[in-house]
Design a protein around this motif. Structure first.
Motif, PDB file in Angstrom:
ATOM      1  N   ARG A 101      47.992  33.047  21.512  1.00  0.00           N
ATOM      2  CA  ARG A 101      49.446  33.214  21.531  1.00  0.00           C
ATOM      3  C   ARG A 101      49.828  34.502  22.250  1.00  0.00           C
ATOM      4  N   LEU A 102      49.051  35.540  22.048  1.00  0.00           N
ATOM      5  CA  LEU A 102      49.352  36.818  22.683  1.00  0.00           C
ATOM      6  C   LEU A 102      49.262  36.707  24.201  1.00  0.00           C
ATOM      7  N   THR A 103      48.179  36.128  24.718  1.00  0.00           N
ATOM      8  CA  THR A 103      48.043  36.012  26.169  1.00  0.00           C
ATOM      9  C   THR A 103      49.081  35.045  26.738  1.00  0.00           C
ATOM     10  N   ALA A 104      49.418  33.995  25.996  1.00  0.00           N
ATOM     11  CA  ALA A 104      50.458  33.067  26.455  1.00  0.00           C
ATOM     12  C   ALA A 104      51.808  33.779  26.538  1.00  0.00           C
ATOM     13  N   PHE A 105      52.095  34.631  25.552  1.00  0.00           N
ATOM     14  CA  PHE A 105      53.348  35.371  25.585  1.00  0.00           C
ATOM     15  C   PHE A 105      53.385  36.342  26.759  1.00  0.00           C
ATOM     16  N   LEU A 106      52.305  37.067  26.984  1.00  0.00           N
ATOM     17  CA  LEU A 106      52.292  38.028  28.089  1.00  0.00           C
ATOM     18  C   LEU A 106      52.530  37.323  29.420  1.00  0.00           C
ATOM     19  N   ASP A 107      51.910  36.163  29.605  1.00  0.00           N
ATOM     20  CA  ASP A 107      52.131  35.373  30.822  1.00  0.00           C
ATOM     21  C   ASP A 107      53.585  34.931  30.934  1.00  0.00           C
ATOM     22  N   ALA A 108      54.131  34.403  29.840  1.00  0.00           N
ATOM     23  CA  ALA A 108      55.493  33.878  29.859  1.00  0.00           C
ATOM     24  C   ALA A 108      56.508  34.996  30.061  1.00  0.00           C
ATOM     25  N   TYR A 109      56.276  36.146  29.438  1.00  0.00           N
ATOM     26  CA  TYR A 109      57.230  37.234  29.580  1.00  0.00           C
ATOM     27  C   TYR A 109      57.156  37.838  30.981  1.00  0.00           C
ATOM     28  N   LEU A 110      55.970  37.916  31.551  1.00  0.00           N
ATOM     29  CA  LEU A 110      55.849  38.387  32.929  1.00  0.00           C
ATOM     30  C   LEU A 110      56.592  37.442  33.875  1.00  0.00           C
ATOM     31  N   ASP A 111      56.459  36.133  33.652  1.00  0.00           N
ATOM     32  CA  ASP A 111      57.227  35.160  34.447  1.00  0.00           C
ATOM     33  C   ASP A 111      58.717  35.452  34.346  1.00  0.00           C
ATOM     34  N   LEU A 167      55.088  45.492  30.747  1.00  0.00           N
ATOM     35  CA  LEU A 167      55.959  44.375  31.107  1.00  0.00           C
ATOM     36  C   LEU A 167      57.382  44.815  31.425  1.00  0.00           C
ATOM     37  N   SER A 168      57.620  46.129  31.453  1.00  0.00           N
ATOM     38  CA  SER A 168      58.959  46.579  31.815  1.00  0.00           C
ATOM     39  C   SER A 168      59.212  46.262  33.280  1.00  0.00           C
ATOM     40  N   ALA A 169      60.466  46.042  33.606  1.00  0.00           N
ATOM     41  CA  ALA A 169      60.811  45.721  34.993  1.00  0.00           C
ATOM     42  C   ALA A 169      60.431  46.867  35.923  1.00  0.00           C
ATOM     43  N   ALA A 170      60.602  48.095  35.458  1.00  0.00           N
ATOM     44  CA  ALA A 170      60.245  49.247  36.291  1.00  0.00           C
ATOM     45  C   ALA A 170      58.756  49.264  36.600  1.00  0.00           C
ATOM     46  N   GLN A 171      57.934  48.991  35.588  1.00  0.00           N
ATOM     47  CA  GLN A 171      56.484  48.993  35.788  1.00  0.00           C
ATOM     48  C   GLN A 171      56.057  47.834  36.674  1.00  0.00           C
ATOM     49  N   VAL A 172      56.591  46.660  36.433  1.00  0.00           N
ATOM     50  CA  VAL A 172      56.249  45.493  37.259  1.00  0.00           C
ATOM     51  C   VAL A 172      56.619  45.763  38.706  1.00  0.00           C
ATOM     52  N   THR A 173      57.807  46.309  38.935  1.00  0.00           N
ATOM     53  CA  THR A 173      58.243  46.623  40.296  1.00  0.00           C
ATOM     54  C   THR A 173      57.307  47.627  40.950  1.00  0.00           C
ATOM     55  N   ALA A 174      56.892  48.632  40.186  1.00  0.00           N
ATOM     56  CA  ALA A 174      56.070  49.710  40.743  1.00  0.00           C
ATOM     57  C   ALA A 174      54.692  49.236  41.176  1.00  0.00           C
ATOM     58  N   VAL A 175      54.105  48.289  40.445  1.00  0.00           N
ATOM     59  CA  VAL A 175      52.711  47.933  40.726  1.00  0.00           C
ATOM     60  C   VAL A 175      52.543  46.576  41.406  1.00  0.00           C
ATOM     61  N   LEU A 176      53.576  45.748  41.421  1.00  0.00           N
ATOM     62  CA  LEU A 176      53.421  44.384  41.931  1.00  0.00           C
ATOM     63  C   LEU A 176      52.965  44.366  43.386  1.00  0.00           C
ATOM     64  N   GLU A 178      51.414  46.604  45.016  1.00  0.00           N
ATOM     65  CA  GLU A 178      50.107  47.243  45.200  1.00  0.00           C
ATOM     66  C   GLU A 178      48.955  46.373  44.707  1.00  0.00           C
ATOM     67  N   VAL A 179      49.098  45.780  43.524  1.00  0.00           N
ATOM     68  CA  VAL A 179      47.958  45.053  42.942  1.00  0.00           C
ATOM     69  C   VAL A 179      48.124  43.542  42.985  1.00  0.00           C
ATOM     70  N   GLY A 180      49.337  43.042  43.134  1.00  0.00           N
ATOM     71  CA  GLY A 180      49.547  41.604  43.187  1.00  0.00           C
ATOM     72  C   GLY A 180      49.661  40.978  41.802  1.00  0.00           C
ATOM     73  N   GLU A 181      50.249  39.793  41.781  1.00  0.00           N
ATOM     74  CA  GLU A 181      50.520  39.121  40.507  1.00  0.00           C
ATOM     75  C   GLU A 181      49.250  38.717  39.765  1.00  0.00           C
ATOM     76  N   ASP A 182      48.262  38.176  40.464  1.00  0.00           N
ATOM     77  CA  ASP A 182      47.047  37.695  39.791  1.00  0.00           C
ATOM     78  C   ASP A 182      46.311  38.830  39.094  1.00  0.00           C
ATOM     79  N   ARG A 183      46.199  39.969  39.767  1.00  0.00           N
ATOM     80  CA  ARG A 183      45.515  41.104  39.151  1.00  0.00           C
ATOM     81  C   ARG A 183      46.308  41.643  37.969  1.00  0.00           C
ATOM     82  N   MET A 184      47.644  41.618  38.073  1.00  0.00           N
ATOM     83  CA  MET A 184      48.463  42.049  36.937  1.00  0.00           C
ATOM     84  C   MET A 184      48.200  41.179  35.719  1.00  0.00           C
ATOM     85  N   ARG A 185      48.169  39.865  35.943  1.00  0.00           N
ATOM     86  CA  ARG A 185      47.939  38.945  34.815  1.00  0.00           C
ATOM     87  C   ARG A 185      46.555  39.150  34.209  1.00  0.00           C
ATOM     88  N   SER A 186      45.548  39.304  35.051  1.00  0.00           N
ATOM     89  CA  SER A 186      44.193  39.519  34.547  1.00  0.00           C
ATOM     90  C   SER A 186      44.100  40.804  33.742  1.00  0.00           C
TER      91      SER A 186
END
Length: 199
Positions: A101-111, A167-176, A178-186
């Motif tokens: 459930r935790l990993t499913a939530f992290l994926d869904a919230y990142l989406d 999962l904050s928008a600021a953090q996602v914006t800052a690293v997306l 550079e590292v890409g979505e797949d690496r963020m999810r992993s």
């Protein structure tokens, strides 16, 4: 003396509430369209009012400013995710192991964040200026959900804050970029597994 209420008096408040609900829906729909087309930073409250067919004062009274409008728009978008988390099918909803459930939530919230990135940034920027992001109701809800899923881990409350920070928008914006979505999810999955470890 008759006790039957005057129909106009009885229906007046209901009519006002219906009008207010229609105005709110029109404003949010207009804002969503304009934000998608021009970006949240490129849209004024005047433009939203004009697109919604209401007066500018109506928009300001209802939402305060663009950040308030962004917060209301995201709350609408988060409703489905909340429903899925609390009542939906597993693994996002109840019935699956906490780790799944935790990993499913992290994926869904990142989406969710990525779909509404500039609007989420606007809400966070305003909240950061007042020091209310972690005290805001949406954040408290997600934090409480993660604390529940992390029950038995070394420090559920701190771990939930750490995961949500990523999962904050600021953090996602800052690293997306550079590292890409797949690496963020992993990375989020690895962080979740680490957070689940007991003392």
């Amino acid at each position: 003396m008759s006790t039957v209420p005057d129909p106009q008096v009885a229906t007046g408040p209901l009519r006002e509430r219906a009008d207010a609900a229609r105005n709110r829906a029109a404003i949010l729909e207009a804002a969503a369209g304009l934000f998608a087309e021009h970006g949240a930073d490129g849209v004024s409250m005047d433009q939203v009012a004009m697109a919604a067919g209401v007066g500018k004062g109506t928009v300001f009274r209802r939402f305060g400013d663009r950040a308030g409008l962004a917060a209301a728009l995201l709350a609408e978008r988060e409703r489905d995710l909340r429903e899925a988390v609390t009542h939906g099918p597993p693994p996002l909803g109840p019935g699956a192991p906490a780790g799944d459930r935790l990993t499913a939530f992290l994926d869904a919230y990142l989406d969710h964040v990525m779909r509404h990135l500039d609007v989420a940034r606007l809400r966070e920027t305003a909240a950061a200026g007042t020091g209310t992001r972690r005290g805001a109701e949406p954040y408290r809800f997600w934090h409480g959900h993660l604390v529940t899923l992390l029950d038995g881990a070394a420090d559920p409350e701190a771990a939930a804050h750490a995961l949500l920070a990523n999962l904050s928008a600021a953090q996602v914006t800052a690293v997306l970029a550079e590292v890409g979505e797949d690496r963020m999810r992993s990375c989020l999955t690895r962080l979740a597994r680490a957070a689940l470890r007991p003392l």
